[in-house]
Design a protein around this motif. Sequence first.
Motif: not given
Length: 180
Positions: A63, A68-69, A71
């Motif tokens: 993002n 990432h999720n 992380k």
Amino acid sequence: MADAGLPPGWEVRHSNSKNLPYYFNESQKMSRWEPPPGTDTEKLKIHMAEHHTAPETRTEGGNLNGEHNGKIRAAHLLVKHKDSRRPSSWREAEITRTKEEAMNIILGHEARIKSGQSSLGQLAVAESDCSSARKMGDLGFFARGDMQKEFEEAAFQLKPGEISPVVETASGLHLIERLE
């Protein structure tokens, strides 16, 4: 095979589960993550840099914050001292330097990085007291709660490409580079 500086009977092997090198003695059926006593650490540094360093890898996606999720991905360079949680490493079976000596070492590394003389990853290969040195300090992706509190707070404050000032944890002194 090149001389790794290990005592007789010891060799470097690769762990498939952790994707890291480790030390093994066939006759004693003994394995360990840290070099065995009697290791020539200068020879070992050279051997590990030449034979057990993964190339730098980058993945795409994420993002706007680079997460990432939830992380992030970071690399670090760790300098341990005698009061660290585990005062040994792949470089030295027993670390005897003081915290002040460790601080002087890591500040020297920081100066080399800031001056452009070296990257954190390049220095980590030979100088980091963490087994992630073989991967240029790359710790992979991690979420909040996966790392020691001080490390996590510093890493999550960084933007991709930024390097932290010295961060102190129970493990020792770190320079952290946010990769993603």
